[in-house]
Scaffold this motif. Structure first.
Motif, short mmCIF file in Angstrom:
data_model
loop_
_atom_site.label_atom_id
_atom_site.label_comp_id
_atom_site.label_asym_id
_atom_site.label_seq_id
_atom_site.Cartn_x
_atom_site.Cartn_y
_atom_site.Cartn_z
N ASN A 63 0.85 -1.18 0.00
CA ASN A 63 0.00 0.00 0.00
C ASN A 63 0.89 1.23 0.00
O ASN A 63 1.69 1.42 0.91
CB ASN A 63 -0.91 -0.01 1.23
N SER A 64 0.75 2.06 -1.01
CA SER A 64 1.60 3.25 -1.11
C SER A 64 1.19 4.34 -0.13
O SER A 64 1.87 5.35 0.00
CB SER A 64 1.54 3.82 -2.54
N ASN A 65 0.05 4.13 0.57
CA ASN A 65 -0.44 5.09 1.56
C ASN A 65 -0.68 6.47 0.96
O ASN A 65 -0.43 7.49 1.57
CB ASN A 65 0.54 5.19 2.75
N GLU A 66 -1.16 6.48 -0.28
CA GLU A 66 -1.50 7.72 -0.97
C GLU A 66 -2.94 7.60 -1.48
O GLU A 66 -3.49 6.51 -1.61
CB GLU A 66 -0.55 7.95 -2.15
N SER A 67 -3.54 8.73 -1.80
CA SER A 67 -4.90 8.72 -2.32
C SER A 67 -4.95 8.00 -3.65
O SER A 67 -4.08 8.18 -4.51
CB SER A 67 -5.40 10.16 -2.51
N LEU A 68 -5.99 7.18 -3.83
CA LEU A 68 -6.15 6.46 -5.09
C LEU A 68 -6.46 7.43 -6.23
O LEU A 68 -7.15 8.43 -6.05
CB LEU A 68 -7.28 5.44 -4.97
N THR A 69 -5.96 7.09 -7.40
CA THR A 69 -6.34 7.82 -8.60
C THR A 69 -7.79 7.46 -8.93
O THR A 69 -8.18 6.30 -8.81
CB THR A 69 -5.42 7.42 -9.76
N PRO A 70 -8.62 8.42 -9.32
CA PRO A 70 -10.01 8.10 -9.67
C PRO A 70 -10.08 6.99 -10.71
O PRO A 70 -9.33 6.97 -11.68
CB PRO A 70 -10.55 9.42 -10.23
N GLU A 71 -11.00 6.07 -10.50
CA GLU A 71 -11.15 4.92 -11.39
C GLU A 71 -11.38 5.37 -12.83
O GLU A 71 -10.88 4.74 -13.79
CB GLU A 71 -12.30 4.04 -10.91
N ALA A 72 -12.16 6.43 -13.03
CA ALA A 72 -12.44 6.90 -14.39
C ALA A 72 -11.16 7.25 -15.13
O ALA A 72 -11.05 7.03 -16.35
CB ALA A 72 -13.38 8.10 -14.34
N ALA A 73 -10.19 7.83 -14.44
CA ALA A 73 -8.93 8.18 -15.08
C ALA A 73 -8.14 6.94 -15.46
O ALA A 73 -7.58 6.85 -16.56
CB ALA A 73 -8.11 9.08 -14.17
N VAL A 74 -8.11 5.97 -14.56
CA VAL A 74 -7.33 4.76 -14.80
C VAL A 74 -7.92 3.94 -15.94
O VAL A 74 -7.19 3.30 -16.71
CB VAL A 74 -7.26 3.92 -13.50
N THR A 75 -9.22 3.97 -16.11
CA THR A 75 -9.86 3.14 -17.13
C THR A 75 -10.15 3.87 -18.44
O THR A 75 -10.58 3.24 -19.39
CB THR A 75 -11.18 2.56 -16.59
#
Length: 315
Positions: A63-75
């Protein structure tokens, strides 16, 4: 007695974000527009939306312990040239891919060569949830919750022979499903490779899911490689062949642009890409730039793989 010391990027299972928490968070954030993503025409959107089944995965200390990138951006912001060279092309076009059923040819220097159904290579009852910090070759970065198994677990199952030194991967090349193959952007099929010790490193993941669900077509369904200290350089998708060999394999980008992409291609702020610097990166969803971490911040687990090597010469 063996005492394990927690690495700087690790957390205990109890402190890993609960799946329901991050799914709720991504639901709120999903409305944010993905950077650079093209508008989706209704017909493509309707055909793209195959049902993505939820995947049960064990929380881990990755776990990088950072905020996740929004799923919409990743997909919706991807590199997958088999479906087009624009960042929004895979989201538009990858609905044509048929990821089920899926098989993978295993050959070369292994004791258990053959053609395997995906379910026979990957234990879907032992999936892990890993949140990785990723920096793409083009100087943008993200934090993604992957689901998969270590590549090492799969390699142990097929039993590499003593002479094996490298692992070669190959992507599906089917013009009926992949419109980008009509153009000679690369020498198809797409191929990639790792040194065996890189492949056996516990960080190296065969991913089958994202954000608690099956991996979408545009992200490499049904199985792709994730090497977090080489992300963007070694990110082969829709794998159909795994070959163990005693010689360093030619790979698509090494063949296409050898001056820009060497075999090792690590995330390294000290070694610039010929067309851009690796020193800084732009996290998707942020306006400013941040300093790039050597090996993407995973040096504790991977720096010894390159001890004594000149990483400028071996780029």
């Amino acid at each position: 007695m063996l005492i394990k010391h927690k690495k700087g990027w690790q957390e205990t299972e109890n402190s890993v974000t609960d799946e329901s928490v991050y799914i709720n968070r991504r639901t709120v954030m999903a409305g944010a527009a993905a950077l650079g993503a093209a508008a989706v025409v209704p017909s493509a959107l309707a055909q793209r939306d195959r049902v993505l089944a939820p995947l049960a995965a064990r929380p881990t200390g990755y776990n990088s312990n950072e905020s996740l990138t929004p799923e919409a951006a990743v997909t919706q912001y991807n590199n997958y040239y088999e479906f087009g060279t624009g960042k929004g092309d895979p989201f538009q076009n990858a609905w044509q891919l048929q990821p089920k059923p899926w098989s993978i040819v295993v050959d070369g220097l292994v004791d258990k060569a053959g053609t395997y159904a995906l379910e026979d290579l990957i234990d879907f009852n032992a999936l892990e949830d890993r949140i990785y910090r990723l920096r793409c070759v083009e100087a943008w970065s993200m934090v993604v919750p992957w689901i998969g198994v270590s590549l090492a677990s799969v390699l142990k199952k097929i039993e590499p022979q003593s002479g094996a030194k490298y692992v070669r991967f190959e992507t599906l090349a089917d013009r009926a499903q992949m419109p980008g193959l009509r153009w000679p952007v690369l020498d198809w099929p797409y191929t990639e490779g790792l040194r065996l010790d890189e492949a056996m490193n516990d960080l190296t993941l065969l991913a089958v899911g994202l954000y608690g669900k099956e991996i979408p077509n545009q992200n490499g369904a049904p199985v792709r490689l994730v090497v977090p200290w080489k992300y963007g350089f070694k990110s082969i998708k829709s794998i159909v062949r795994i070959t163990l060999t005693d010689t360093q394999p030619d790979t698509s980008w090494n063949i296409s642009a050898p001056r820009e992409y060497g075999f090792y291609s690590n995330v390294n702020p000290d070694v610039d890409h010929p067309r851009w610097s690796q020193k800084r990166e732009r996290r998707i969803g942020e306006f400013g730039r941040r300093e790039t971490l050597k090996f993407n911040g995973y040096g504790e687990m991977v720096a010894d793989l390159y001890a004594g090597m000149d990483l400028r010469a071996n780029y």
